[in-house]
Design a protein around this motif. Sequence first.
Motif, PDB file in Angstrom:
ATOM      1  N   ALA A  86      46.427   6.511  39.475  1.00 27.44           N
ATOM      2  CA  ALA A  86      47.302   5.881  40.474  1.00 27.44           C
ATOM      3  C   ALA A  86      48.175   4.825  39.804  1.00 27.44           C
ATOM      4  O   ALA A  86      47.702   4.045  38.978  1.00 27.44           O
ATOM      5  N   GLN A  87      49.427   4.830  40.190  1.00 21.99           N
ATOM      6  CA  GLN A  87      50.343   3.770  39.773  1.00 21.99           C
ATOM      7  C   GLN A  87      50.348   2.741  40.893  1.00 21.99           C
ATOM      8  O   GLN A  87      50.637   3.071  42.043  1.00 21.99           O
ATOM      9  N   VAL A  88      49.999   1.506  40.580  1.00 19.86           N
ATOM     10  CA  VAL A  88      49.921   0.444  41.586  1.00 19.86           C
ATOM     11  C   VAL A  88      51.188  -0.402  41.502  1.00 19.86           C
ATOM     12  O   VAL A  88      51.523  -0.934  40.443  1.00 19.86           O
ATOM     13  N   LEU A  89      51.861  -0.508  42.641  1.00 20.57           N
ATOM     14  CA  LEU A  89      53.086  -1.305  42.712  1.00 20.57           C
ATOM     15  C   LEU A  89      52.872  -2.495  43.635  1.00 20.57           C
ATOM     16  O   LEU A  89      52.518  -2.307  44.801  1.00 20.57           O
ATOM     17  N   PRO A  90      53.055  -3.721  43.126  1.00 18.22           N
ATOM     18  CA  PRO A  90      52.975  -4.880  44.020  1.00 18.22           C
ATOM     19  C   PRO A  90      54.297  -5.034  44.780  1.00 18.22           C
ATOM     20  O   PRO A  90      55.354  -5.140  44.175  1.00 18.22           O
ATOM     21  N   LEU A  91      54.233  -4.992  46.092  1.00 19.81           N
ATOM     22  CA  LEU A  91      55.426  -5.162  46.924  1.00 19.81           C
ATOM     23  C   LEU A  91      55.294  -6.428  47.751  1.00 19.81           C
ATOM     24  O   LEU A  91      54.233  -6.694  48.332  1.00 19.81           O
ATOM     25  N   LEU A  92      56.357  -7.194  47.840  1.00 17.52           N
ATOM     26  CA  LEU A  92      56.368  -8.429  48.607  1.00 17.52           C
ATOM     27  C   LEU A  92      56.118  -8.123  50.085  1.00 17.52           C
ATOM     28  O   LEU A  92      56.745  -7.227  50.660  1.00 17.52           O
TER      29      LEU A  92
ATOM     30  N   ARG B 163      51.561  -6.985  48.580  1.00 16.40           N
ATOM     31  CA  ARG B 163      50.702  -5.888  49.037  1.00 16.40           C
ATOM     32  C   ARG B 163      50.685  -4.887  47.894  1.00 16.40           C
ATOM     33  O   ARG B 163      51.732  -4.495  47.389  1.00 16.40           O
ATOM     34  N   LEU B 164      49.495  -4.471  47.484  1.00 13.60           N
ATOM     35  CA  LEU B 164      49.385  -3.516  46.392  1.00 13.60           C
ATOM     36  C   LEU B 164      49.404  -2.093  46.957  1.00 13.60           C
ATOM     37  O   LEU B 164      48.578  -1.733  47.787  1.00 13.60           O
ATOM     38  N   ILE B 165      50.345  -1.309  46.498  1.00  5.69           N
ATOM     39  CA  ILE B 165      50.506   0.064  46.957  1.00  5.69           C
ATOM     40  C   ILE B 165      50.120   0.990  45.809  1.00  5.69           C
ATOM     41  O   ILE B 165      50.701   0.926  44.729  1.00  5.69           O
ATOM     42  N   SER B 166      49.124   1.849  46.051  1.00 12.12           N
ATOM     43  CA  SER B 166      48.690   2.816  45.037  1.00 12.12           C
ATOM     44  C   SER B 166      49.385   4.145  45.284  1.00 12.12           C
ATOM     45  O   SER B 166      49.259   4.725  46.360  1.00 12.12           O
ATOM     46  N   ASN B 167      50.111   4.608  44.306  1.00 12.15           N
ATOM     47  CA  ASN B 167      50.822   5.882  44.411  1.00 12.15           C
ATOM     48  C   ASN B 167      50.167   6.911  43.508  1.00 12.15           C
ATOM     49  O   ASN B 167      49.944   6.661  42.329  1.00 12.15           O
TER      50      ASN B 167
ATOM     51  N   GLN C 268      43.821   3.629  37.151  1.00 13.67           N
ATOM     52  CA  GLN C 268      45.025   3.036  37.722  1.00 13.67           C
ATOM     53  C   GLN C 268      45.683   2.121  36.701  1.00 13.67           C
ATOM     54  O   GLN C 268      45.054   1.673  35.753  1.00 13.67           O
ATOM     55  N   PHE C 269      46.956   1.875  36.931  1.00 10.67           N
ATOM     56  CA  PHE C 269      47.692   0.894  36.148  1.00 10.67           C
ATOM     57  C   PHE C 269      48.700   0.242  37.071  1.00 10.67           C
ATOM     58  O   PHE C 269      49.109   0.825  38.081  1.00 10.67           O
ATOM     59  N   VAL C 270      49.076  -0.974  36.743  1.00  9.64           N
ATOM     60  CA  VAL C 270      50.032  -1.721  37.561  1.00  9.64           C
ATOM     61  C   VAL C 270      51.394  -1.653  36.888  1.00  9.64           C
ATOM     62  O   VAL C 270      51.508  -1.838  35.678  1.00  9.64           O
ATOM     63  N   ARG C 271      52.408  -1.353  37.684  1.00  7.08           N
ATOM     64  CA  ARG C 271      53.779  -1.339  37.173  1.00  7.08           C
ATOM     65  C   ARG C 271      54.569  -2.418  37.895  1.00  7.08           C
ATOM     66  O   ARG C 271      54.543  -2.515  39.109  1.00  7.08           O
ATOM     67  N   LEU C 272      55.246  -3.224  37.125  1.00 10.18           N
ATOM     68  CA  LEU C 272      56.102  -4.271  37.677  1.00 10.18           C
ATOM     69  C   LEU C 272      57.417  -4.209  36.912  1.00 10.18           C
ATOM     70  O   LEU C 272      57.488  -4.568  35.734  1.00 10.18           O
ATOM     71  N   GLY C 273      58.431  -3.682  37.578  1.00 10.02           N
ATOM     72  CA  GLY C 273      59.709  -3.463  36.902  1.00 10.02           C
ATOM     73  C   GLY C 273      59.565  -2.459  35.784  1.00 10.02           C
ATOM     74  O   GLY C 273      59.066  -1.364  35.982  1.00 10.02           O
ATOM     75  N   ARG C 274      59.945  -2.862  34.557  1.00  9.35           N
ATOM     76  CA  ARG C 274      59.835  -1.979  33.402  1.00  9.35           C
ATOM     77  C   ARG C 274      58.509  -2.149  32.663  1.00  9.35           C
ATOM     78  O   ARG C 274      58.274  -1.506  31.667  1.00  9.35           O
ATOM     79  N   HIS C 275      57.649  -3.035  33.158  1.00  6.67           N
ATOM     80  CA  HIS C 275      56.394  -3.333  32.481  1.00  6.67           C
ATOM     81  C   HIS C 275      55.225  -2.656  33.177  1.00  6.67           C
ATOM     82  O   HIS C 275      55.185  -2.563  34.397  1.00  6.67           O
ATOM     83  N   SER C 276      54.262  -2.212  32.361  1.00  8.42           N
ATOM     84  CA  SER C 276      53.046  -1.577  32.886  1.00  8.42           C
ATOM     85  C   SER C 276      51.824  -2.193  32.235  1.00  8.42           C
ATOM     86  O   SER C 276      51.853  -2.540  31.051  1.00  8.42           O
ATOM     87  N   SER C 277      50.765  -2.282  33.009  1.00  7.04           N
ATOM     88  CA  SER C 277      49.497  -2.778  32.476  1.00  7.04           C
ATOM     89  C   SER C 277      48.776  -1.643  31.748  1.00  7.04           C
ATOM     90  O   SER C 277      49.130  -0.467  31.919  1.00  7.04           O
ATOM     91  N   PRO C 278      47.745  -1.981  30.985  1.00  7.64           N
ATOM     92  CA  PRO C 278      46.923  -0.908  30.408  1.00  7.64           C
ATOM     93  C   PRO C 278      46.181  -0.175  31.540  1.00  7.64           C
ATOM     94  O   PRO C 278      45.970  -0.711  32.606  1.00  7.64           O
TER      95      PRO C 278
END
Length: 158
Positions: A15-21, A35-39, A145-155
Amino acid sequence: MSFTECCFPAAFKTAQVLPLLKKPGLDKEQMSSCRLISNLTTISKVIERLMLDRLRPHLLSSRLHILATAVSVRAGTSTPQRRHYCTVHVTAADSKRITSLVGLDISAAFNTIDHDVFASRIESLLGVVGGASRWLRSYLRGRQQFVRLGRHSSPMSL
């Protein structure tokens, strides 16, 4: 295929997790504002839907018909439609019969429940056994899962 092997493909468990305001104007630097959205991948969602379609007849014939009805109502309906469904059934139950309504918020359930306990309960309460049970256990195990914020991704993490 996933169903004949009773195994959910590992390639579709990430899952790619996207933090949305949550609301405009909140502090973007505070995680509580997001709000963390798992895609999941589209193919993952298709496989999940196919499994639900296979399980639905069994659930509808089970002794826990009310749970099966809740699962059926959820499929393809919006929150207002589900609310209307519950209202109609509670109103119809005004014929002096005992009625109960249970509402569950399972938004964080996947991360908080022991998956083996959950699978065992599905087996014992709903009679989902054999290949379907093995598939469900496979679906629950080894998710990443990993978190994506803009062009950056977590491990990647489990």
